[in-house]
Design an enzyme around this catalytic site. Sequence first.
Site, mmCIF file in Angstrom:
data_model
loop_
_atom_site.group_PDB
_atom_site.id
_atom_site.type_symbol
_atom_site.label_atom_id
_atom_site.label_comp_id
_atom_site.label_asym_id
_atom_site.label_seq_id
_atom_site.Cartn_x
_atom_site.Cartn_y
_atom_site.Cartn_z
ATOM 1 N N THR A 115 29.636 17.293 44.704
ATOM 2 C CA THR A 115 30.741 17.800 45.511
ATOM 3 C C THR A 115 30.247 17.845 46.945
ATOM 4 O OG1 THR A 115 31.721 19.089 43.714
ATOM 5 C CG2 THR A 115 32.262 19.754 45.958
ATOM 6 N N LYS A 190 38.939 16.994 45.005
ATOM 7 C CA LYS A 190 38.128 18.133 44.557
ATOM 8 C C LYS A 190 38.386 19.352 45.442
ATOM 9 C CE LYS A 190 35.020 20.545 42.340
ATOM 10 N NZ LYS A 190 33.617 20.149 42.150
ATOM 11 N N LYS A 258 29.883 27.103 49.113
ATOM 12 C CA LYS A 258 29.570 25.773 49.650
ATOM 13 C C LYS A 258 30.806 24.887 49.602
ATOM 14 C CE LYS A 258 28.062 22.368 47.325
ATOM 15 N NZ LYS A 258 28.555 21.093 46.733
#
Length: 305
Positions: A115, A190, A258
């Site tokens: 990611t 995502k 994050k």
Amino acid sequence: MTSKSYEPIPSRRVAFLGLGVMGYPMAGHLARAGHQVTVYNRTESKSIAWCSEYTRADGQKDAISYANTPRQAVQGAELVFCCVGNDDDLRSVVLGPDGAFAGMQAGAVFVDHTTASANVARELYARAKELGLNFVDAPVSGGQAGAQNGVLTVMCGGDKAAFEAAQPVAMAFSRAFTYLGDSGAGQLAKMVNQICIAGLVQGLAEAVAFGDKAGLDMNQVLDVIGKGAAQSWQLDNRGKTMVADQFDFGFAVDWMRKDLGLVLDEARRNGAKLPVTALVDQFYADVQAMGGRRWDTSSLIKRLK
């Protein structure tokens, strides 16, 4: 890792870079599906442990190996899969004299499950093209359990032909492996996923905290509302653990922060307004300050008790 049935496809020579909580079982599924797998991990002991644990479906141990650099790991591989921590980690295993791009054969496909930012996906896609290689950004959803059970949802961006070359092999660890558009589209999808989760978890936390204050049996309430319009994966899988004050599992708060940092950076670039997401990000900062950096994301409720 639970048992999984694998679609019979010809054995392929593949590499997997990064044997963290996600990559370790993902690479294992590739081995058990019958592929020749070479792995690389920054900590060599993890690679050695992986090689001792996994065998191919036909029992051929010589089809399983590890390398000391990404460049060595990818030599001769048709497909290279990767799952590391962030943009900088990704660049460190892809670029440079010991990086994957330096060792990949012409036409090979690099599939990145990290990611990361859409910008780094586009950067590495362009660099791959210059070298006669292919790059697919393919972040995953489903967490550690999804990786262990081989049922991840994978969101892909890049060239359609490269996606189609990777898809049959990647189904060893996937429930869905879906093409969404040009380079960066996987990472952007995502981000959409994480925006949805952030709001859902905060709403569920507030609901459970409210019900507790109202004196309700929240396990019973969750059973009831889980049969109606409030049903969600988060309610089904995290509602009762919220009630029980259990958070030592799942997707860590540090990882979520994050991811939300990537989301908010992209929103600043594209002009999207994300007031709830920005607020929940700050709530996760509060959880970190409480010592919950490795707690599951459902620990948002700790702020409300």
